[in-house]
Design an enzyme around this catalytic site. Structure first.
Site, PDB file in Angstrom:
ATOM      1  N   GLY A 250      58.062  79.800  75.506  1.00 50.17           N
ATOM      2  CA  GLY A 250      57.615  78.745  74.751  1.00 50.17           C
ATOM      3  C   GLY A 250      57.953  78.890  73.325  1.00 50.17           C
ATOM      4  O   GLY A 250      57.275  78.130  72.234  1.00 50.17           O
ATOM      5  N   GLN A 251      58.995  79.656  72.885  1.00 50.49           N
ATOM      6  CA  GLN A 251      59.773  79.844  71.639  1.00 50.49           C
ATOM      7  C   GLN A 251      60.291  78.441  71.118  1.00 50.49           C
ATOM      8  O   GLN A 251      61.044  78.132  71.834  1.00 50.49           O
ATOM      9  CB  GLN A 251      60.577  81.065  71.679  1.00 50.49           C
ATOM     10  CG  GLN A 251      61.009  81.246  70.109  1.00 50.49           C
ATOM     11  CD  GLN A 251      61.872  82.457  69.998  1.00 50.49           C
ATOM     12  OE1 GLN A 251      62.297  83.167  71.009  1.00 50.49           O
ATOM     13  NE2 GLN A 251      62.378  82.863  68.857  1.00 50.49           N
TER      14      GLN A 251
ATOM     15  N   ASN B 247      56.309  84.778  71.426  1.00 51.13           N
ATOM     16  CA  ASN B 247      57.007  83.784  72.405  1.00 51.13           C
ATOM     17  C   ASN B 247      58.383  84.188  72.376  1.00 51.13           C
ATOM     18  O   ASN B 247      58.947  84.269  71.272  1.00 51.13           O
ATOM     19  CB  ASN B 247      56.637  82.502  72.155  1.00 51.13           C
ATOM     20  CG  ASN B 247      55.113  81.913  72.192  1.00 51.13           C
ATOM     21  OD1 ASN B 247      54.488  82.854  73.186  1.00 51.13           O
ATOM     22  ND2 ASN B 247      54.731  81.157  71.305  1.00 51.13           N
TER      23      ASN B 247
ATOM     24  N   HIS C  69      52.482  85.433  66.272  1.00 52.53           N
ATOM     25  CA  HIS C  69      51.418  84.721  65.945  1.00 52.53           C
ATOM     26  C   HIS C  69      50.023  85.536  65.825  1.00 52.53           C
ATOM     27  O   HIS C  69      49.903  86.374  66.702  1.00 52.53           O
ATOM     28  CB  HIS C  69      51.199  83.674  67.222  1.00 52.53           C
ATOM     29  CG  HIS C  69      52.287  82.699  67.279  1.00 52.53           C
ATOM     30  ND1 HIS C  69      52.134  81.242  67.237  1.00 52.53           N
ATOM     31  CD2 HIS C  69      53.428  82.639  68.035  1.00 52.53           C
ATOM     32  CE1 HIS C  69      53.258  80.837  67.221  1.00 52.53           C
ATOM     33  NE2 HIS C  69      53.864  81.613  67.974  1.00 52.53           N
TER      34      HIS C  69
ATOM     35  N   ASP D 139      49.932  78.425  60.283  1.00 57.11           N
ATOM     36  CA  ASP D 139      50.575  77.718  61.338  1.00 57.11           C
ATOM     37  C   ASP D 139      50.191  76.021  60.760  1.00 57.11           C
ATOM     38  O   ASP D 139      49.103  75.948  60.680  1.00 57.11           O
ATOM     39  CB  ASP D 139      50.298  78.074  62.696  1.00 57.11           C
ATOM     40  CG  ASP D 139      51.291  77.423  63.610  1.00 57.11           C
ATOM     41  OD1 ASP D 139      52.007  78.095  64.347  1.00 57.11           O
ATOM     42  OD2 ASP D 139      51.331  76.187  63.749  1.00 57.11           O
ATOM     43  N   ILE D 140      51.205  75.593  61.005  1.00 51.37           N
ATOM     44  CA  ILE D 140      51.066  73.882  60.386  1.00 51.37           C
ATOM     45  C   ILE D 140      50.388  73.134  61.479  1.00 51.37           C
ATOM     46  O   ILE D 140      49.588  72.275  61.096  1.00 51.37           O
ATOM     47  CB  ILE D 140      52.645  73.459  60.183  1.00 51.37           C
ATOM     48  CG1 ILE D 140      52.392  72.166  59.331  1.00 51.37           C
ATOM     49  CG2 ILE D 140      53.022  72.973  61.450  1.00 51.37           C
ATOM     50  CD1 ILE D 140      53.575  71.672  58.791  1.00 51.37           C
TER      51      ILE D 140
ATOM     52  N   HIS E  22      58.938  85.737  65.124  1.00 52.69           N
ATOM     53  CA  HIS E  22      57.609  85.764  64.392  1.00 52.69           C
ATOM     54  C   HIS E  22      56.608  86.073  65.473  1.00 52.69           C
ATOM     55  O   HIS E  22      56.497  86.046  66.754  1.00 52.69           O
ATOM     56  CB  HIS E  22      57.480  84.379  64.087  1.00 52.69           C
ATOM     57  CG  HIS E  22      57.512  83.089  65.089  1.00 52.69           C
ATOM     58  ND1 HIS E  22      58.677  82.877  65.451  1.00 52.69           N
ATOM     59  CD2 HIS E  22      56.661  82.620  65.766  1.00 52.69           C
ATOM     60  CE1 HIS E  22      58.656  82.006  66.229  1.00 52.69           C
ATOM     61  NE2 HIS E  22      57.182  81.805  66.767  1.00 52.69           N
TER      62      HIS E  22
HETATM   63  P1  5GP Z   1      56.735  79.387  68.438  1.00 54.87           P
HETATM   64  O1  5GP Z   1      56.463  77.998  69.458  1.00 54.87           O
HETATM   65  O2  5GP Z   1      58.136  79.465  68.128  1.00 54.87           O
HETATM   66  O3  5GP Z   1      56.354  80.351  69.246  1.00 54.87           O
HETATM   67  O4  5GP Z   1      56.019  79.183  67.304  1.00 54.87           O
HETATM   68  C1  5GP Z   1      56.498  78.402  66.382  1.00 54.87           C
HETATM   69  C2  5GP Z   1      55.288  77.965  65.564  1.00 54.87           C
HETATM   70  O5  5GP Z   1      55.610  77.414  64.120  1.00 54.87           O
HETATM   71  C3  5GP Z   1      54.310  76.687  66.034  1.00 54.87           C
HETATM   72  O6  5GP Z   1      53.032  77.301  66.324  1.00 54.87           O
HETATM   73  C4  5GP Z   1      54.523  75.672  65.058  1.00 54.87           C
HETATM   74  O7  5GP Z   1      53.166  74.896  64.827  1.00 54.87           O
HETATM   75  C5  5GP Z   1      54.841  76.531  63.685  1.00 54.87           C
HETATM   76  N1  5GP Z   1      55.567  75.529  62.980  1.00 54.87           N
HETATM   77  C6  5GP Z   1      56.956  74.785  63.058  1.00 54.87           C
HETATM   78  N2  5GP Z   1      57.050  74.506  61.877  1.00 54.87           N
HETATM   79  C7  5GP Z   1      56.415  74.700  60.816  1.00 54.87           C
HETATM   80  C8  5GP Z   1      56.391  74.530  59.484  1.00 54.87           C
HETATM   81  O8  5GP Z   1      57.079  73.937  58.768  1.00 54.87           O
HETATM   82  N3  5GP Z   1      55.360  75.360  58.891  1.00 54.87           N
HETATM   83  C9  5GP Z   1      54.401  76.010  59.439  1.00 54.87           C
HETATM   84  N4  5GP Z   1      53.771  76.759  58.610  1.00 54.87           N
HETATM   85  N5  5GP Z   1      54.505  76.244  60.852  1.00 54.87           N
HETATM   86  C10 5GP Z   1      55.378  75.604  61.286  1.00 54.87           C
END
Ligand code: 5GP
Length: 111
Positions: free
Chosen positions: A90-91, A84, A99, A29-30, A97
């Protein structure tokens, strides 16, 4: 459907990829929320768990997550898998995906 994750899958944007097979890709994750924070993503686009069906590789996602946890050395102390779903969940990326969070003690209930 093009998402930031499909661009990682197609190598249009870089990512620190830790696992890949025919169905699944996983990368760090970034914006990590734990010492180990890996996203496990199906290569075939699915918006989220609400629109997944039995043709989607859901078991492969979880098995890949467990393998990555072992590879990252967090299996013995434990870790958390999170999906999420939607706004309240929180998606933020509309590409299913899981985590994988590990390397520290997790809290319950999550925020
Ligand atoms: P969500 O909030 O949808 O459950 O998780 C999305 C995740 O994607 C977040 O934790 C966010 O930091 C990660 N993310 C968003 N953009 C990028 C990216 O360009 N590269 C990587 N490696 N992670 C990303």
């Amino acid at each position: 459907m093009e998402t930031v994750f499909s661009k990682i899958i197609s190598r249009e944007i870089p990512a620190d990829i830790v696992f890949e097979n025919d169905d699944v890709i996983a990368f760090r994750d970034i914006n990590p929320q734990a010492p180990v924070h890996v996203l496990i993503v199906p290569k075939k686009w699915v918006k989220g768990i609400e629109s997944a069906d039995s043709s989607d590789k859901l078991a492969e996602l979880l098995l890949a997550a467990a393998q990555i946890a072992r590879d990252e050395g967090v299996d013995r102390r434990g870790y958390r898998l999170v999906i999420n779903s939607g706004a309240d969940g929180g998606q933020t990326v509309d590409h299913l995906h899981v985590h994988l969070l590990g390397g520290r003690k997790m809290h319950w209930p999550p925020g």
